[in-house]
Scaffold this motif. Structure first.
Motif, PDB file in Angstrom:
ATOM      1  N   THR A   5       2.211 -28.791 -88.616  1.00 31.91           N
ATOM      2  CA  THR A   5       3.596 -28.368 -88.686  1.00 31.91           C
ATOM      3  C   THR A   5       3.768 -27.311 -89.765  1.00 31.91           C
ATOM      4  O   THR A   5       3.267 -27.472 -90.875  1.00 31.91           O
ATOM      5  N   TRP A   6       4.438 -26.222 -89.420  1.00 35.71           N
ATOM      6  CA  TRP A   6       4.706 -25.157 -90.377  1.00 35.71           C
ATOM      7  C   TRP A   6       6.042 -25.423 -91.032  1.00 35.71           C
ATOM      8  O   TRP A   6       7.073 -25.449 -90.374  1.00 35.71           O
ATOM      9  N   LYS A   7       6.019 -25.661 -92.330  1.00 32.76           N
ATOM     10  CA  LYS A   7       7.245 -25.860 -93.099  1.00 32.76           C
ATOM     11  C   LYS A   7       7.172 -24.942 -94.300  1.00 32.76           C
ATOM     12  O   LYS A   7       6.337 -25.139 -95.181  1.00 32.76           O
ATOM     13  N   GLU A   8       8.017 -23.950 -94.330  1.00 34.46           N
ATOM     14  CA  GLU A   8       8.037 -23.042 -95.470  1.00 34.46           C
ATOM     15  C   GLU A   8       9.028 -23.602 -96.465  1.00 34.46           C
ATOM     16  O   GLU A   8      10.223 -23.585 -96.257  1.00 34.46           O
ATOM     17  N   GLY A  39      -6.496 -16.386 -82.265  1.00 30.56           N
ATOM     18  CA  GLY A  39      -6.029 -17.189 -81.138  1.00 30.56           C
ATOM     19  C   GLY A  39      -5.054 -18.294 -81.485  1.00 30.56           C
ATOM     20  O   GLY A  39      -4.672 -19.079 -80.608  1.00 30.56           O
ATOM     21  N   PHE A  40      -4.650 -18.406 -82.747  1.00 33.87           N
ATOM     22  CA  PHE A  40      -3.636 -19.390 -83.104  1.00 33.87           C
ATOM     23  C   PHE A  40      -2.296 -18.930 -82.545  1.00 33.87           C
ATOM     24  O   PHE A  40      -2.067 -17.738 -82.376  1.00 33.87           O
ATOM     25  N   PHE A  41      -1.429 -19.887 -82.243  1.00 30.57           N
ATOM     26  CA  PHE A  41      -0.102 -19.530 -81.744  1.00 30.57           C
ATOM     27  C   PHE A  41       0.912 -20.554 -82.217  1.00 30.57           C
ATOM     28  O   PHE A  41       0.561 -21.647 -82.650  1.00 30.57           O
ATOM     29  N   LEU A  42       2.168 -20.164 -82.153  1.00 31.60           N
ATOM     30  CA  LEU A  42       3.279 -20.996 -82.596  1.00 31.60           C
ATOM     31  C   LEU A  42       3.882 -21.702 -81.393  1.00 31.60           C
ATOM     32  O   LEU A  42       4.136 -21.088 -80.360  1.00 31.60           O
ATOM     33  N   LYS A  43       4.085 -22.997 -81.534  1.00 35.05           N
ATOM     34  CA  LYS A  43       4.688 -23.804 -80.475  1.00 35.05           C
ATOM     35  C   LYS A  43       5.858 -24.551 -81.104  1.00 35.05           C
ATOM     36  O   LYS A  43       5.698 -25.182 -82.142  1.00 35.05           O
ATOM     37  N   LYS A  44       7.025 -24.460 -80.494  1.00 40.26           N
ATOM     38  CA  LYS A  44       8.200 -25.149 -81.031  1.00 40.26           C
ATOM     39  C   LYS A  44       8.483 -26.408 -80.218  1.00 40.26           C
ATOM     40  O   LYS A  44       8.603 -26.349 -79.002  1.00 40.26           O
ATOM     41  N   ILE A  45       8.575 -27.533 -80.933  1.00 39.08           N
ATOM     42  CA  ILE A  45       8.898 -28.814 -80.314  1.00 39.08           C
ATOM     43  C   ILE A  45       9.921 -29.508 -81.209  1.00 39.08           C
ATOM     44  O   ILE A  45       9.668 -29.715 -82.393  1.00 39.08           O
ATOM     45  N   ASN A  47      12.706 -28.581 -82.625  1.00 40.08           N
ATOM     46  CA  ASN A  47      13.078 -27.776 -83.797  1.00 40.08           C
ATOM     47  C   ASN A  47      12.015 -27.745 -84.889  1.00 40.08           C
ATOM     48  O   ASN A  47      12.315 -27.470 -86.040  1.00 40.08           O
ATOM     49  N   GLN A  48      10.773 -28.069 -84.545  1.00 39.34           N
ATOM     50  CA  GLN A  48       9.663 -27.947 -85.484  1.00 39.34           C
ATOM     51  C   GLN A  48       8.747 -26.833 -85.017  1.00 39.34           C
ATOM     52  O   GLN A  48       8.547 -26.647 -83.825  1.00 39.34           O
ATOM     53  N   GLN A  49       8.191 -26.105 -85.970  1.00 42.80           N
ATOM     54  CA  GLN A  49       7.245 -25.049 -85.648  1.00 42.80           C
ATOM     55  C   GLN A  49       5.841 -25.592 -85.870  1.00 42.80           C
ATOM     56  O   GLN A  49       5.469 -25.942 -86.990  1.00 42.80           O
ATOM     57  N   LEU A  50       5.065 -25.678 -84.800  1.00 41.38           N
ATOM     58  CA  LEU A  50       3.703 -26.176 -84.869  1.00 41.38           C
ATOM     59  C   LEU A  50       2.744 -25.010 -84.682  1.00 41.38           C
ATOM     60  O   LEU A  50       2.904 -24.219 -83.754  1.00 41.38           O
ATOM     61  N   ILE A  51       1.772 -24.895 -85.556  1.00 41.25           N
ATOM     62  CA  ILE A  51       0.740 -23.871 -85.406  1.00 41.25           C
ATOM     63  C   ILE A  51      -0.452 -24.559 -84.776  1.00 41.25           C
ATOM     64  O   ILE A  51      -0.930 -25.585 -85.272  1.00 41.25           O
TER      65      ILE A  51
END
Length: 87
Positions: A5-8, A39-45, A47-51
């Motif tokens: 999970t990407w949390k800034e 090849g990494f990508f962002l997936k939103k589930i 309201n969370q940003q998952l790398i």
């Protein structure tokens, strides 16, 4: 497929000048671009940003910790055809 999970939360919180803040943003942007090229990508589930990355070996190579539930992590372990002596 592993993910984290990407949390800034304070990328520049410890910076003491605008110049150091700018440098931190620039370095972070370089890292994100490099990850995208790998090849990494962002997936939103929810309201969370998952790398994430489709290749679990590349995910591990980067040293990321997989946040998938344990039962999903076990599903990622390849079956090498190992059998018990009683089989």
């Amino acid at each position: 497929m592993g993910y984290f999970t990407w949390k800034e939360a304070g990328l520049t919180q410890d910076c003491e000048s605008l110049e150091s803040m700018a440098y931190r943003f620039e370095e972070s942007a370089k890292l994100m671009r490099r990850m995208a090229k790998e090849g990494f990508f962002l997936k939103k589930i929810n309201n969370q940003q998952l790398i994430t990355h489709k290749d679990s070996n590349i995910f591990q190579k980067w040293g990321f910790i997989n946040e998938e539930p344990p039962f999903r992590q076990l599903a990622l372990i390849p079956d090498k055809g190992i059998t018990c002596a009683n089989d």
